[in-house]
Write a protein that holds these residues in place. Structure first.
Motif, PDB file in Angstrom:
ATOM      1  N   VAL A 186       0.961  -1.234   0.053  1.00 35.46           N
ATOM      2  CA  VAL A 186      -0.155  -0.143  -0.135  1.00 35.46           C
ATOM      3  C   VAL A 186       0.973   1.400   0.064  1.00 35.46           C
ATOM      4  CG1 VAL A 186      -1.862  -1.099   1.331  1.00 35.46           C
ATOM      5  CG2 VAL A 186      -0.169  -0.125   2.723  1.00 35.46           C
ATOM      6  N   PRO A 187       0.531   2.436  -0.563  1.00 37.24           N
ATOM      7  CA  PRO A 187       1.256   3.499  -0.554  1.00 37.24           C
ATOM      8  C   PRO A 187       1.015   4.646   0.299  1.00 37.24           C
ATOM      9  CG  PRO A 187      -0.430   3.749  -2.104  1.00 37.24           C
ATOM     10  CD  PRO A 187      -0.671   2.251  -1.651  1.00 37.24           C
ATOM     11  N   TYR A 188       1.888   5.399   0.808  1.00 34.64           N
ATOM     12  CA  TYR A 188       1.424   6.244   1.836  1.00 34.64           C
ATOM     13  C   TYR A 188       2.432   7.317   1.697  1.00 34.64           C
ATOM     14  CZ  TYR A 188       0.316   8.396   6.315  1.00 34.64           C
ATOM     15  OH  TYR A 188      -0.177   9.325   7.295  1.00 34.64           O
ATOM     16  N   ARG A 189       1.757   8.705   1.437  1.00 33.47           N
ATOM     17  CA  ARG A 189       2.595   9.761   1.270  1.00 33.47           C
ATOM     18  C   ARG A 189       3.045  10.488   2.469  1.00 33.47           C
ATOM     19  NH1 ARG A 189       3.047  15.329   1.585  1.00 33.47           N
ATOM     20  NH2 ARG A 189       4.134  16.201  -0.459  1.00 33.47           N
ATOM     21  N   LEU A 190       4.453  10.502   3.033  1.00 29.55           N
ATOM     22  CA  LEU A 190       5.106  10.932   3.780  1.00 29.55           C
ATOM     23  C   LEU A 190       6.120  11.764   3.539  1.00 29.55           C
ATOM     24  CD1 LEU A 190       5.630  10.602   6.888  1.00 29.55           C
ATOM     25  CD2 LEU A 190       7.271   8.792   6.161  1.00 29.55           C
ATOM     26  N   ASP A 191       6.351  13.191   4.079  1.00 25.17           N
ATOM     27  CA  ASP A 191       7.216  14.136   4.236  1.00 25.17           C
ATOM     28  C   ASP A 191       8.190  13.624   5.333  1.00 25.17           C
ATOM     29  OD1 ASP A 191       9.009  16.137   4.488  1.00 25.17           O
ATOM     30  OD2 ASP A 191       7.648  17.738   3.973  1.00 25.17           O
ATOM     31  N   VAL A 192       9.123  13.121   5.268  1.00 23.55           N
ATOM     32  CA  VAL A 192      10.062  12.541   6.325  1.00 23.55           C
ATOM     33  C   VAL A 192      10.637  13.751   7.249  1.00 23.55           C
ATOM     34  CG1 VAL A 192      10.782  10.338   5.199  1.00 23.55           C
ATOM     35  CG2 VAL A 192      12.096  12.250   4.956  1.00 23.55           C
ATOM     36  N   ARG A 193      10.528  14.900   6.957  1.00 25.63           N
ATOM     37  CA  ARG A 193      10.952  16.049   7.752  1.00 25.63           C
ATOM     38  C   ARG A 193      10.203  16.438   8.629  1.00 25.63           C
ATOM     39  NH1 ARG A 193      11.820  19.979   2.539  1.00 25.63           N
ATOM     40  NH2 ARG A 193       9.869  18.911   2.099  1.00 25.63           N
ATOM     41  N   SER A 194       8.853  16.065   8.544  1.00 28.48           N
ATOM     42  CA  SER A 194       7.979  16.293   9.422  1.00 28.48           C
ATOM     43  C   SER A 194       7.866  15.557  10.751  1.00 28.48           C
ATOM     44  CB  SER A 194       6.531  16.637   8.827  1.00 28.48           C
ATOM     45  OG  SER A 194       5.385  16.776   9.589  1.00 28.48           O
ATOM     46  N   GLU A 195       7.847  15.764  11.858  1.00 24.85           N
ATOM     47  CA  GLU A 195       7.563  15.084  13.137  1.00 24.85           C
ATOM     48  C   GLU A 195       6.034  14.703  13.303  1.00 24.85           C
ATOM     49  OE1 GLU A 195       8.288  14.860  17.801  1.00 24.85           O
ATOM     50  OE2 GLU A 195       8.850  16.564  16.936  1.00 24.85           O
ATOM     51  N   ASP A 196       5.168  15.738  12.762  1.00 23.12           N
ATOM     52  CA  ASP A 196       3.791  15.556  12.959  1.00 23.12           C
ATOM     53  C   ASP A 196       3.427  14.492  11.913  1.00 23.12           C
ATOM     54  OD1 ASP A 196       3.713  17.177  15.156  1.00 23.12           O
ATOM     55  OD2 ASP A 196       3.048  19.043  13.758  1.00 23.12           O
ATOM     56  N   GLN A 197       3.950  14.498  10.803  1.00 21.49           N
ATOM     57  CA  GLN A 197       3.406  13.373   9.658  1.00 21.49           C
ATOM     58  C   GLN A 197       3.872  11.894  10.287  1.00 21.49           C
ATOM     59  OE1 GLN A 197       3.858  14.218   5.488  1.00 21.49           O
ATOM     60  NE2 GLN A 197       3.766  16.258   5.567  1.00 21.49           N
TER      61      GLN A 197
END
Length: 287
Positions: free
Chosen positions: A53-64
């Motif tokens: 399954v895909p998941y959009r993640l900005d790894v710079r964001s602790e909240d994400q």
């Protein structure tokens, strides 16, 4: 079926790692800021009868990362394996690299590992999972260099963070591994930046370095994927991949002075000379 998370899985090492773990019968969560790339990886896995399954993640964001961990727990019960692979490589000397450029390297290459390892280690502890965390460091972690100091600083930070986490999680039966690939045939350099250049110079530089990496790397991303999978099975601590990474690791441990002396030979002026001389060969190799 185990739940395996791979960040930066829209291309390169991340994509090959996701495909390999899917072939081993795992459900793979393909996390990437590049949604199209993540979807392509998922499609390739499903075409081979795997589950992803895909998941959009900005790894710079602790909240994400926090939101991501809650989503994984709600949808699939929690993670069994986390592979922190997402990263970028910008080049440039210590002084010419601006503070925002330094921050970009630290945020993407180091803090993403801290955020991800922290939240999913806690999830594994809470769930009583004897899981595994893999962090992608680099051969650059062993090599003090005037070519990419910001990248090297971030990656040696990853190496130490991984070892500290390994010590802490041992009592929970959670393994932790640092992978140090070396020069791999990916688009890492082509997708990075060369600090201190005009836009025109940077475009030419990226094209040149991209051809160098894809032509002369000692291994492809599938090689690193196989090492990652074996590391999870065997709970290895630090794993250089390519010969140059092993050489750097050995010199780093045995003679840091010699390593610095060797590294001081490399400069952008010498690289430009070598690239000019090697241009006909590189053109032939890249077809």
């Amino acid at each position: 079926m185990k739940n395996v998370i791979v960040t930066g899985a829209g291309a390169g090492i991340g994509r090959e790692t996701a495909k390999l773990f899917a072939r081993k019968g795992n459900r793979v969560i393909v996390a990437d800021i590049d949604e199209a790339g993540a979807e392509e990886t998922v499609a390739a896995i499903k075409d081979a009868d795997g589950e992803a399954v895909p998941y959009r993640l900005d790894v710079r964001s602790e909240d994400q990362w926090e939101d991501f961990a809650r989503w994984v727990r709600t949808m699939y019960g929690g993670a069994d394996v986390l592979i922190n692979n997402a990263g970028v490589m910008d080049l440039g000397g210590f002084v010419e690299t601006t503070i925002p450029q330094w921050q970009r390297m630290i945020d993407i290459n180091l803090m993403s590992v801290v955020y991800g390892s922290k939240v999913f280690a806690q999830q594994m502890i809470d769930n009583g999972v004897h899981g595994h965390i893999v962090n992608i460091s680099s051969g650059a972690a062993f090599l003090p260099s005037q070519l990419e100091p910001a990248y090297g600083v971030a990656k040696i930070g990853v190496l130490m963070a991984t070892q500290s986490l390994r010590v802490e999680l041992r009592k929970h039966n959670i393994g932790v591994t640092a992978i140090c690939p070396g020069v791999i045939r990916t688009n890492l350099l082509a997708n990075g930046e060369r600090n201190g250049l005009t836009p025109e110079q940077q475009a030419e530089w990226k094209a040149q370095m991209g051809s160098v990496q894809t032509s002369l790397g000692f291994g492809g991303p599938d090689k690193v994927a196989r090492v990652i999978e074996r590391s999870v099975r065997n709970n290895w601590a630090i794993v250089p991949v390519n010969p140059e990474a092993w050489l750097g690791y050995g010199l780093f441990r045995l003679s840091p002075t010699l390593l610095r002396t060797v590294a001081s030979v490399a400069s952008y002026g010498r690289i430009d000379q070598i690239l000019s001389a090697a241009r006909p060969l590189l053109n032939r190799l890249t077809g």
